[in-house]
Design a protein around this motif. Structure first.
Motif, PDB file in Angstrom:
ATOM      1  N   VAL A 259     139.439 -17.880  -1.012  1.00  0.00           N
ATOM      2  CA  VAL A 259     138.745 -19.146  -1.262  1.00  0.00           C
ATOM      3  C   VAL A 259     138.954 -19.626  -2.691  1.00  0.00           C
ATOM      4  N   TYR A 260     138.921 -18.699  -3.649  1.00  0.00           N
ATOM      5  CA  TYR A 260     139.039 -19.092  -5.054  1.00  0.00           C
ATOM      6  C   TYR A 260     140.442 -19.618  -5.367  1.00  0.00           C
ATOM      7  N   ALA A 261     141.457 -19.001  -4.761  1.00  0.00           N
ATOM      8  CA  ALA A 261     142.828 -19.478  -4.965  1.00  0.00           C
ATOM      9  C   ALA A 261     143.006 -20.867  -4.359  1.00  0.00           C
ATOM     10  N   LEU A 262     142.374 -21.107  -3.215  1.00  0.00           N
ATOM     11  CA  LEU A 262     142.478 -22.421  -2.579  1.00  0.00           C
ATOM     12  C   LEU A 262     141.744 -23.485  -3.392  1.00  0.00           C
TER      13      LEU A 262
ATOM     14  N   ARG B 287     130.127 -15.750   2.721  1.00  0.00           N
ATOM     15  CA  ARG B 287     131.444 -16.325   2.984  1.00  0.00           C
ATOM     16  C   ARG B 287     131.365 -17.655   3.716  1.00  0.00           C
ATOM     17  N   VAL B 288     130.429 -17.756   4.654  1.00  0.00           N
ATOM     18  CA  VAL B 288     130.309 -19.004   5.412  1.00  0.00           C
ATOM     19  C   VAL B 288     129.978 -20.157   4.473  1.00  0.00           C
ATOM     20  N   GLY B 289     129.046 -19.919   3.567  1.00  0.00           N
ATOM     21  CA  GLY B 289     128.668 -20.955   2.611  1.00  0.00           C
ATOM     22  C   GLY B 289     129.814 -21.340   1.690  1.00  0.00           C
ATOM     23  N   LYS B 290     130.615 -20.348   1.278  1.00  0.00           N
ATOM     24  CA  LYS B 290     131.753 -20.623   0.396  1.00  0.00           C
ATOM     25  C   LYS B 290     132.791 -21.495   1.098  1.00  0.00           C
ATOM     26  N   ILE B 291     133.028 -21.198   2.374  1.00  0.00           N
ATOM     27  CA  ILE B 291     134.004 -21.977   3.137  1.00  0.00           C
ATOM     28  C   ILE B 291     133.523 -23.419   3.299  1.00  0.00           C
ATOM     29  N   ILE B 292     132.248 -23.588   3.639  1.00  0.00           N
ATOM     30  CA  ILE B 292     131.705 -24.936   3.817  1.00  0.00           C
ATOM     31  C   ILE B 292     131.741 -25.700   2.496  1.00  0.00           C
ATOM     32  N   LYS B 293     131.389 -25.030   1.408  1.00  0.00           N
ATOM     33  CA  LYS B 293     131.412 -25.670   0.088  1.00  0.00           C
ATOM     34  C   LYS B 293     132.825 -26.130  -0.260  1.00  0.00           C
ATOM     35  N   LEU B 294     133.817 -25.272   0.016  1.00  0.00           N
ATOM     36  CA  LEU B 294     135.204 -25.629  -0.272  1.00  0.00           C
ATOM     37  C   LEU B 294     135.650 -26.804   0.594  1.00  0.00           C
TER      38      LEU B 294
ATOM     39  N   GLU C  90     134.337 -29.917  -0.896  1.00  0.00           N
ATOM     40  CA  GLU C  90     135.038 -30.282  -2.130  1.00  0.00           C
ATOM     41  C   GLU C  90     136.401 -30.907  -1.830  1.00  0.00           C
ATOM     42  N   ILE C  91     137.084 -30.361  -0.833  1.00  0.00           N
ATOM     43  CA  ILE C  91     138.404 -30.890  -0.478  1.00  0.00           C
ATOM     44  C   ILE C  91     138.270 -32.157   0.362  1.00  0.00           C
ATOM     45  N   GLY C  92     137.177 -32.226   1.123  1.00  0.00           N
ATOM     46  CA  GLY C  92     136.961 -33.379   1.989  1.00  0.00           C
ATOM     47  C   GLY C  92     137.652 -33.261   3.332  1.00  0.00           C
TER      48      GLY C  92
END
Length: 226
Positions: free
Chosen positions: A37-40, A199-206, A209-211
Motif C-alpha cells: 500500500v505504501y509503495a502504491l 489493512r481494510v481501512g488502508k486500502i479504502i483510504k488509498l 486518495e487515488i479516486g
C-alpha cells in the motif's frame, strides 16, 4: 538468457517493439502493477513514470502477485514480454540519481517525461537481420523472441508476463484475498459508517486518495466511494 544490452540496446529494443507491435490489440489487455500500500501511495500523480505490470486478457481474472495490492492502470504498453525474467526491468530506484545522471538531470527528466524503464537482459539478435521474409524457417525463427507483439504470441505468456506501461491512468485497486472477502461481506462498503482499522481501512483510504473503486480478482467492483 542473455547479457545486459545497456541503455542504448534497451532503447533500441523498445523502438523495435513500438514499430512492430499490434498496439490496437495490446490496448485491450488489462495491466496491473503490484506492490504494498505504501509503495502504491508513492505513485499518486506519477502517471508519466513507466510501471511494470502483469497482463491479462479482457474478461479473464487478473494475474496476481502473491498477497500484494494491485493498481489497475490503463496506458500505452511500450514493451511486453512473455515472462518478467526475460525482461528484468528493475525497480524505480534503479533509474534514479547516480545511475541515470546527476541530481539536476534526474529531476528535470522526472518532471518532463518521467522515468522510463528498459530491459536489462536480452538475447543476441545479431543474426536476425539475415533472416529472409517468406522463408518458413526464417519466419519461425523471427518469432522466437521473448516479446509479445500481437495476439498470436499470447500463448507464450507465463503468469501475466510483464508489460511496461507509460502515460497511465489508475482504474482501480485489487486487494489481497482476505480484504476482498471482508469488503464483499460489507455490501461494497455501504455498511461502513467510517473506514475500519487495519489493512481494510488502508486500502479504502488509498482508493479514496487515488479516486478509484476497489475490485476483486475477477474485475467485479466491491467498493466505491460514491
Amino acid at each position: 538468457f542473455g547479457g545486459d544490452p545497456g541503455k542504448g540496446g534497451g532503447r533500441a529494443i523498445k523502438r523495435a517493439f513500438a514499430k512492430n507491435a499490434d498496439h490496437k490489440w495490446l490496448s485491450t489487455l488489462n495491466t496491473v502493477h503490484w506492490g504494498d500500500v505504501y509503495a502504491l501511495e508513492d505513485l499518486i500523480g506519477k502517471g508519466k513514470d513507466e510501471l511494470s505490470t502483469l497482463m491479462s486478457l479482457p474478461g479473464e481474472d487478473f494475474a496476481i502477485s502473491g498477497s500484494n495490492t494491485g493498481l489497475w492502470v490503463k496506458g500505452r504498453i511500450t514493451l511486453a514480454g512473455n515472462d518478467m525474467d526475460n525482461l528484468y526491468t528493475g525497480h524505480y530506484d534503479d533509474y534514479g540519481l547516480g545511475k541515470e545522471g546527476s541530481e539536476e538531470e534526474v529531476t528535470h527528466r522526472d518532471k518532463s517525461s518521467g522515468r522510463n524503464k528498459r530491459p536489462t537482459v536480452s538475447k543476441d539478435y545479431s543474426r536476425y537481420g539475415q533472416l529472409t521474409r517468406g522463408n518458413e524457417f526464417a519466419e519461425k525463427m523471427a518469432r522466437n523472441i521473448p516479446y509479445v507483439l500481437d495476439q498470436s504470441m499470447w500463448d507464450s505468456v507465463s503468469h501475466g508476463g510483464e508489460a511496461l506501461v507509460d502515460n497511465w491512468k489508475p482504474l482501480g485497486l485489487i486487494p489481497d484475498y482476505e480484504v476482498i472477502q471482508i469488503l464483499k461481506r460489507l455490501n461494497k462498503g455501504r455498511d461502513l459508517d467510517e473506514d475500519p482499522p487495519g489493512r481494510v481501512g488502508k486500502i479504502i483510504k488509498l482508493a479514496r486518495e487515488i479516486g478509484v473503486p476497489i475490485f476483486d480478482r475477477s474485475q467485479n467492483e466491491i467498493w466505491s466511494g460514491e
